[in-house]
Design a protein around this motif. Structure first.
Motif, PDB file in Angstrom:
ATOM      1  N   ILE A  21       0.850  -1.202   0.000  1.00 41.34           N
ATOM      2  CA  ILE A  21       0.000   0.000   0.000  1.00 41.34           C
ATOM      3  C   ILE A  21       0.882   1.248   0.000  1.00 41.34           C
ATOM      4  O   ILE A  21       0.633   2.212  -0.729  1.00 41.34           O
ATOM      5  CB  ILE A  21      -0.941  -0.005   1.216  1.00 41.34           C
ATOM      6  N   ALA A  22       1.947   1.211   0.813  1.00 46.11           N
ATOM      7  CA  ALA A  22       2.872   2.351   0.834  1.00 46.11           C
ATOM      8  C   ALA A  22       3.579   2.498  -0.502  1.00 46.11           C
ATOM      9  O   ALA A  22       3.828   3.612  -0.976  1.00 46.11           O
ATOM     10  CB  ALA A  22       3.894   2.176   1.958  1.00 46.11           C
ATOM     11  N   GLY A  23       3.897   1.374  -1.133  1.00 45.45           N
ATOM     12  CA  GLY A  23       4.601   1.403  -2.400  1.00 45.45           C
ATOM     13  C   GLY A  23       3.775   1.970  -3.541  1.00 45.45           C
ATOM     14  O   GLY A  23       4.317   2.535  -4.497  1.00 45.45           O
ATOM     15  N   GLU A  24       2.455   1.821  -3.458  1.00 45.37           N
ATOM     16  CA  GLU A  24       1.590   2.325  -4.518  1.00 45.37           C
ATOM     17  C   GLU A  24       1.644   3.843  -4.651  1.00 45.37           C
ATOM     18  O   GLU A  24       1.405   4.388  -5.724  1.00 45.37           O
ATOM     19  CB  GLU A  24       0.148   1.870  -4.263  1.00 45.37           C
ATOM     20  N   SER A  25       1.978   4.524  -3.555  1.00 45.80           N
ATOM     21  CA  SER A  25       2.026   5.977  -3.591  1.00 45.80           C
ATOM     22  C   SER A  25       3.439   6.535  -3.422  1.00 45.80           C
ATOM     23  O   SER A  25       3.631   7.744  -3.348  1.00 45.80           O
ATOM     24  CB  SER A  25       1.121   6.561  -2.487  1.00 45.80           C
ATOM     25  N   SER A  26       4.442   5.653  -3.348  1.00 42.65           N
ATOM     26  CA  SER A  26       5.813   6.101  -3.110  1.00 42.65           C
ATOM     27  C   SER A  26       6.501   6.511  -4.408  1.00 42.65           C
ATOM     28  O   SER A  26       6.413   5.804  -5.418  1.00 42.65           O
ATOM     29  CB  SER A  26       6.620   4.986  -2.441  1.00 42.65           C
ATOM     30  N   PRO A  27       7.240   7.621  -4.404  1.00 42.16           N
ATOM     31  CA  PRO A  27       8.011   8.008  -5.597  1.00 42.16           C
ATOM     32  C   PRO A  27       9.151   7.040  -5.887  1.00 42.16           C
ATOM     33  O   PRO A  27       9.649   6.981  -7.004  1.00 42.16           O
ATOM     34  CB  PRO A  27       8.536   9.407  -5.239  1.00 42.16           C
TER      35      PRO A  27
ATOM     36  N   THR B  44      11.470  -5.525   9.135  1.00 39.59           N
ATOM     37  CA  THR B  44      11.789  -4.104   9.196  1.00 39.59           C
ATOM     38  C   THR B  44      11.419  -3.602  10.580  1.00 39.59           C
ATOM     39  O   THR B  44      10.678  -4.259  11.329  1.00 39.59           O
ATOM     40  CB  THR B  44      11.002  -3.295   8.152  1.00 39.59           C
ATOM     41  N   LEU B  45      11.917  -2.429  10.931  1.00 38.85           N
ATOM     42  CA  LEU B  45      11.556  -1.820  12.195  1.00 38.85           C
ATOM     43  C   LEU B  45      10.295  -0.986  12.027  1.00 38.85           C
ATOM     44  O   LEU B  45       9.945  -0.591  10.916  1.00 38.85           O
ATOM     45  CB  LEU B  45      12.699  -0.926  12.692  1.00 38.85           C
ATOM     46  N   ALA B  46       9.624  -0.720  13.133  1.00 36.43           N
ATOM     47  CA  ALA B  46       8.427   0.121  13.086  1.00 36.43           C
ATOM     48  C   ALA B  46       8.789   1.480  12.493  1.00 36.43           C
ATOM     49  O   ALA B  46       9.789   2.087  12.855  1.00 36.43           O
ATOM     50  CB  ALA B  46       7.864   0.297  14.496  1.00 36.43           C
ATOM     51  N   GLY B  47       7.983   1.938  11.562  1.00 35.36           N
ATOM     52  CA  GLY B  47       8.223   3.230  10.937  1.00 35.36           C
ATOM     53  C   GLY B  47       8.991   3.152   9.637  1.00 35.36           C
ATOM     54  O   GLY B  47       9.071   4.129   8.903  1.00 35.36           O
ATOM     55  N   ASP B  48       9.568   1.983   9.347  1.00 38.91           N
ATOM     56  CA  ASP B  48      10.281   1.806   8.090  1.00 38.91           C
ATOM     57  C   ASP B  48       9.274   1.419   7.010  1.00 38.91           C
ATOM     58  O   ASP B  48       8.488   0.489   7.194  1.00 38.91           O
ATOM     59  CB  ASP B  48      11.347   0.716   8.216  1.00 38.91           C
ATOM     60  N   ALA B  49       9.264   2.118   5.899  1.00 38.88           N
ATOM     61  CA  ALA B  49       8.245   1.930   4.871  1.00 38.88           C
ATOM     62  C   ALA B  49       8.661   0.860   3.873  1.00 38.88           C
ATOM     63  O   ALA B  49       9.627   1.035   3.122  1.00 38.88           O
ATOM     64  CB  ALA B  49       7.990   3.241   4.154  1.00 38.88           C
ATOM     65  N   VAL B  50       7.940  -0.256   3.856  1.00 42.77           N
ATOM     66  CA  VAL B  50       8.159  -1.305   2.867  1.00 42.77           C
ATOM     67  C   VAL B  50       7.351  -0.945   1.629  1.00 42.77           C
ATOM     68  O   VAL B  50       6.139  -0.766   1.698  1.00 42.77           O
ATOM     69  CB  VAL B  50       7.717  -2.682   3.398  1.00 42.77           C
ATOM     70  N   VAL B  51       8.015  -0.814   0.479  1.00 43.11           N
ATOM     71  CA  VAL B  51       7.307  -0.395  -0.735  1.00 43.11           C
ATOM     72  C   VAL B  51       7.158  -1.538  -1.741  1.00 43.11           C
ATOM     73  O   VAL B  51       6.330  -1.469  -2.644  1.00 43.11           O
ATOM     74  CB  VAL B  51       8.010   0.809  -1.400  1.00 43.11           C
ATOM     75  N   LEU B  52       7.964  -2.596  -1.586  1.00 44.98           N
ATOM     76  CA  LEU B  52       7.867  -3.755  -2.463  1.00 44.98           C
ATOM     77  C   LEU B  52       8.089  -4.996  -1.611  1.00 44.98           C
ATOM     78  O   LEU B  52       9.014  -5.037  -0.797  1.00 44.98           O
ATOM     79  CB  LEU B  52       8.920  -3.685  -3.578  1.00 44.98           C
ATOM     80  N   ALA B  53       7.217  -5.995  -1.765  1.00 43.73           N
ATOM     81  CA  ALA B  53       7.295  -7.162  -0.897  1.00 43.73           C
ATOM     82  C   ALA B  53       6.986  -8.429  -1.661  1.00 43.73           C
ATOM     83  O   ALA B  53       6.327  -8.412  -2.705  1.00 43.73           O
ATOM     84  CB  ALA B  53       6.338  -7.012   0.289  1.00 43.73           C
ATOM     85  N   ALA B  54       7.460  -9.551  -1.115  1.00 44.50           N
ATOM     86  CA  ALA B  54       7.109 -10.872  -1.611  1.00 44.50           C
ATOM     87  C   ALA B  54       6.128 -11.491  -0.631  1.00 44.50           C
ATOM     88  O   ALA B  54       6.050 -11.088   0.532  1.00 44.50           O
ATOM     89  CB  ALA B  54       8.355 -11.749  -1.746  1.00 44.50           C
ATOM     90  N   ALA B  55       5.361 -12.462  -1.085  1.00 45.31           N
ATOM     91  CA  ALA B  55       4.375 -13.116  -0.223  1.00 45.31           C
ATOM     92  C   ALA B  55       5.072 -14.157   0.634  1.00 45.31           C
ATOM     93  O   ALA B  55       5.738 -15.059   0.125  1.00 45.31           O
ATOM     94  CB  ALA B  55       3.285 -13.764  -1.067  1.00 45.31           C
TER      95      ALA B  55
END
Length: 208
Positions: A135-141, A171-182
């Motif tokens: 979700i974060a990755g969808e809007s991340s530059p 990742t730690l809390a607050g770190d934005a994951v923009v691309l992930a594997a299942a």
């Protein structure tokens, strides 16, 4: 070189990832590139130049790219910390994530503190995994390839599998994951993540 971005590309050894990133950066007219490959005193044609010899020389770069940081980094750890947290430099980590536990390569402790993606050392060998935007990755530059949001997500879903770790990667809390594997039971395994560290920005591409 006024107006060009100064980039330091550093790796502990020659690799495909190093060759690919080097080729892409050398082809960008807006980038002034320096390359350092730590070959443990073994001479190799085209290996690159010398590493920065002082904190000030390191601070002159806008971006530092580290290939295979889990193997080791050819820079003093405290220089790298100061470069990111105080100078506000950009840091891009390319390669499998660094374990927080002891036993990594030279400089791995500071890399694990700076990186948004780390492991606890419990993972096995990397496996092929398909990735998708979070979700974060969808809007991340960081992951914006085309302007249309739906089309951009489809581009990423169409990528071939990457080699990544799954158990013990976090990742730690607050770190934005923009691309992930299942991962198992619907869990997301971070592959690309971005985070602020002090005044600087760190992006990790935790895959091969």
């Amino acid at each position: 070189f006024k107006g060009r971005i100064r980039v330091l590309l550093a790796a502990p050894r020659p690799s495909f990832d190093l060759s690919f990133v080097r080729r892409e950066l050398e082809g960008d007219p807006n980038v002034e590139l320096d390359v350092v490959v730590d070959l443990s005193s073994r001479a190799a044609p085209g290996a690159g130049g010398d590493a920065p010899r002082s904190r000030q020389e390191l601070r002159e770069y806008d971006l530092v790219v580290l290939i295979e940081p889990a193997v080791g980094i050819p820079l003093p750890a405290d220089w790298l910390t100061e470069y990111v947290r105080t100078r506000g430099g950009g840091l891009l980590l390319v390669g499998l994530p660094v374990a927080r536990a002891a036993g990594g390569g030279a400089g791995s402790d500071v890399v694990s503190e700076l990186s948004p993606v780390v492991t606890d050392g419990s993972q096995g060998a990397p496996t092929e995994q398909r990735v998708a935007l979070t979700i974060a990755g969808e809007s991340s530059p960081v992951t914006r390839v085309v302007s249309d949001r739906a089309e951009n997500a489809e581009v990423w879903r169409g990528l071939p599998p990457v080699w990544a770790l799954s158990p013990g990667v976090s990742t730690l809390a607050g770190d934005a994951v923009v691309l992930a594997a299942a991962g198992a039971v619907g869990a997301q395994v971070p592959v690309v993540a971005s985070v602020r560290r002090g005044a600087g920005q760190v992006i990790s591409i935790a895959a091969e």
